[in-house]
Design an enzyme around this catalytic site. Structure first.
Site, PDB file in Angstrom:
ATOM      1  N   CYS A 385       0.842  -1.198   0.000  1.00 58.58           N
ATOM      2  CA  CYS A 385       0.000   0.000   0.000  1.00 58.58           C
ATOM      3  C   CYS A 385       0.881   1.253   0.000  1.00 58.58           C
ATOM      4  CB  CYS A 385      -1.008  -0.040   1.145  1.00 58.58           C
ATOM      5  SG  CYS A 385      -2.462   0.934   0.765  1.00 58.58           S
ATOM      6  N   HIS A 511      -3.655  -5.063   0.325  1.00 60.13           N
ATOM      7  CA  HIS A 511      -3.071  -5.606   1.555  1.00 60.13           C
ATOM      8  C   HIS A 511      -3.126  -7.137   1.538  1.00 60.13           C
ATOM      9  CE1 HIS A 511      -2.822  -1.830   3.963  1.00 60.13           C
ATOM     10  NE2 HIS A 511      -3.717  -1.440   3.078  1.00 60.13           N
ATOM     11  N   GLU A 513      -1.596  -9.138   3.337  1.00 58.16           N
ATOM     12  CA  GLU A 513      -1.450  -9.706   4.691  1.00 58.16           C
ATOM     13  C   GLU A 513      -2.795 -10.120   5.304  1.00 58.16           C
ATOM     14  OE1 GLU A 513      -1.018  -6.565   3.831  1.00 58.16           O
ATOM     15  OE2 GLU A 513      -1.536  -5.130   5.408  1.00 58.16           O
TER      16      GLU A 513
HETATM   17  N1  GLN Z   1      -2.009   6.770   2.707  1.00 53.73           N
HETATM   18  C1  GLN Z   1      -2.097   5.978   1.522  1.00 53.73           C
HETATM   19  C2  GLN Z   1      -3.461   6.098   0.858  1.00 53.73           C
HETATM   20  O1  GLN Z   1      -4.419   6.489   1.461  1.00 53.73           O
HETATM   21  C3  GLN Z   1      -1.760   4.523   1.791  1.00 53.73           C
HETATM   22  C4  GLN Z   1      -2.752   3.826   2.670  1.00 53.73           C
HETATM   23  C5  GLN Z   1      -2.250   2.531   3.246  1.00 53.73           C
HETATM   24  O2  GLN Z   1      -1.038   2.274   3.264  1.00 53.73           O
HETATM   25  N2  GLN Z   1      -3.151   1.709   3.749  1.00 53.73           N
HETATM   26  O3  GLN Z   1      -3.586   5.789  -0.292  1.00 53.73           O
END
Ligand code: GLN
Length: 538
Positions: A385, A511, A513
């Protein structure tokens, strides 16, 4: 539609952090291994609608379900243990309960009545518990009540449990109460008084626990069990010892040894038949405990000092490590502390670099430096992310020469906004539950690292973000060797990027994970750990 549904309520006494989530998941696992269909629900007594707006320092990781609910991290344990997805219905907070009741009141649904904690709030709690049971999908619904008995916030939940136990009738529901039996070193004794007091508190609320699970650092001798049983109106067999374990994954087996599953099934009047099938679980544990090699992976994040902030990532690395019979030592690296002076010393120690998700400016330059180090030294890299977004920015700055490249999350005026807010997010003003959340499809390009790992052209992964790769720059990246190997088929959002110049350099907008379980370690983590092992052999 299954023929019946029984309910288990898990409460906690004496102190928080006794590991109710793990004990709940372990009991559910044992019942599942005996052929029952089980789900676990968490009721959280705080007023936030969900933990999505909570700072990780407050509450650890926010876990995301397939259907896009931002939930308590215990749901991650439930999925990792049971290997079955949870949903919005599996996590309910006081905020959510009150929101529903207040909306009904505004709609005139209470017919002019005074709206009160009893019956209106307790009815809504009971409805939320029974929704899962009435779905017809489960033989057993296990509901974990967050907080500690005696907390003001917990009172309506305990009252709802009291009412439900009465309504459901004998043998259809039980209360498992988790307590602490501390060891007083000076006296050389285990003390039962806190447990007695905590059961008395429950009794004051009209709830008699059916089983006590006693967390303890020492063996519970028979006479201590007998004493607890006598003071708490229980048979000795219903007093279960839960010793501190070497790993959370030992707990189902420890609980089995204590016959927690058998006592539970007896009380619920359910047959226990043959031995639970824990073959896969045991084979995982065996590999976990008998690694043939060891590696170090640097986890670069800004909340690393907090044990629970990257829970699912830690567990996913454990699952993948066990799969390869490799002990993965996670080295926590504070992104804020990484700088040109120390980076070599810190990162030359590790054989793999994982840049973690996150929000906000703090620590991002350290993350970018970590990506650069991984790319230039060909150390296996996985960016998740925000970690993928950092890899994008690093590549733009240091390979494409766009020195001021950034995400508009951090620099609204960047001339190279390689990461930009998603179009659908621009009109959003409210914070809670408004990100791109939950499962989305992703098409995988053949002949890529992603394809090699997933063996599939179409996958689904869970998301939690507002920003995305800016497709205006796609060609520029591609010309310089980046491959966009995963793309959302509906809106062309970039989901996976890789850099085939390096043996393993992968960034994912989603994600992975959240989907790694004991029985299904995640392919990306398996691939990453394998690459780390290969790097280690060089
Ligand atoms: N801050 C980033 C976004 O909103 C990444 C979010 C995250 O890592 N879950 O896109």
């Amino acid at each position: 539609m299954l023929g019946f549904c029984k309910y288990i309520f898990v409460t906690g006494g004496v102190t928080s952090s006794l590991g109710k989530g793990i004990v709940s998941a372990s009991l559910a696992k044992l019942l599942q291994a005996r052929g029952y269909s089980v789900t676990i629900q968490k009721l959280d007594p705080y007023i936030n609608i969900d933990p999505g707006t909570l700072n990780p320092y407050e509450h650890g990781e926010v876990y995301v379900t397939e259907d896009g609910a931002e939930t308590d991290l215990d749901l991650g344990h439930y999925e990792r243990f049971l290997n079955v997805p949870t949903s919005q219905a599996n996590n309910v907070t006081t905020g959510r309960i009150y929101e529903t009741v207040i909306r009904k009141e505004r709609n005139g649904e209470y017919g002019g009545k005074t709206v009160q904690v009893i019956p209106h709030i307790t009815d809504e709690i009971k409805r939320r518990i029974k929704i899962l049971g009435e779905s017809g999908k489960y033989h057993v619904v296990l509901t974990e009540i967050g907080g500690t008995v005696g907390d003001i916030e917990s009172l309506p939940y305990i009252e709802a449990v009291r009412q439900l136990k009465y309504e459901l009738g004998d043998n259809n529901s039980i209360v498992v109460h988790l307590t602490l039996v501390p060891y007083l070193a000076s006296a050389g004794e285990l003390k039962t008084k806190p447990t007695q007091h905590s059961v008395k508190l429950l009794l004051e609320s009209g709830v008699q626990p059916d089983i006590l699970v006693c967390r303890t650092s020492h063996k519970l001798p028979q006479e201590v069990r007998a004493k607890i049983a006598q003071f708490c109106n229980l048979k000795v067999s219903a007093v279960i010892e839960s010793r501190d374990a070497e790993t959370i994954y030992d707990v189902p087996l420890l609980m089995k040894k204590e016959q927690l599953d058998i006592v539970t099934l007896e009380k619920l009047n359910l047959p226990f038949g043959s031995e639970p099938n824990l073959t896969e679980w045991k084979s995982f544990l065996h590999k976990l405990k008998n690694p043939t090699e060891e590696v170090k992976i640097g986890l670069v994040g800004k909340y690393v000092e907090l044990k629970d902030a990257y829970k699912s990532i830690n567990e996913a690395l454990i699952h993948a490590g066990a799969y390869h019979e490799c002990k993965v030592n996670i080295i926590d690296i504070h992104s804020e502390d990484l700088n040109d002076e120390n980076i070599e010393r810190v990162l030359s120690e590790v054989q793999g670099i994982l840049v973690a998700p996150g929000f906000g400016q703090r620590g991002i330059e350290g993350k970018i430096k970590a990506v650069q180090y991984a790319r230039e030294h060909k150390i296996p890299f996985l960016g998740i992310c925000l970690g993928m977004q950092m890899a994008t920015i690093e590549f733009a700055r240091n390979v494409l020469g766009f020195k001021e490249a950034n995400s508009t999350e951090f620099d609204k005026k960047s001339p190279y906004p390689v990461i930009d807010m998603m179009e659908s997010q621009k009109a959003v003003t409210q914070l809670g539950g408004t990100m791109r959340l939950g499962a989305y499809p992703c098409k995988i390009l053949p002949n890529t690292k992603a394809f090699e790992l997933y063996h599939s052209e179409l996958i689904s992964e869970r998301h939690r973000h507002r920003y995305e790769f800016n497709n205006q720059f796609k060609e520029e990246f591609e010309k310089n060797g980046i491959i966009f190997s995963g793309i959302n088929p509906d809106n062309q959002l970039i989901e996976i990027l890789e850099y085939p110049e390096n043996p393993f350099f992968v960034g994912v907008q989603f994600h992975p994970e959240y989907k790694s379980t004991v029985e299904n370690p995640h392919p990306l983590f398996m691939g990453f750990v394998k690459a780390v092992m290969e790097y280690n052999h060089q």
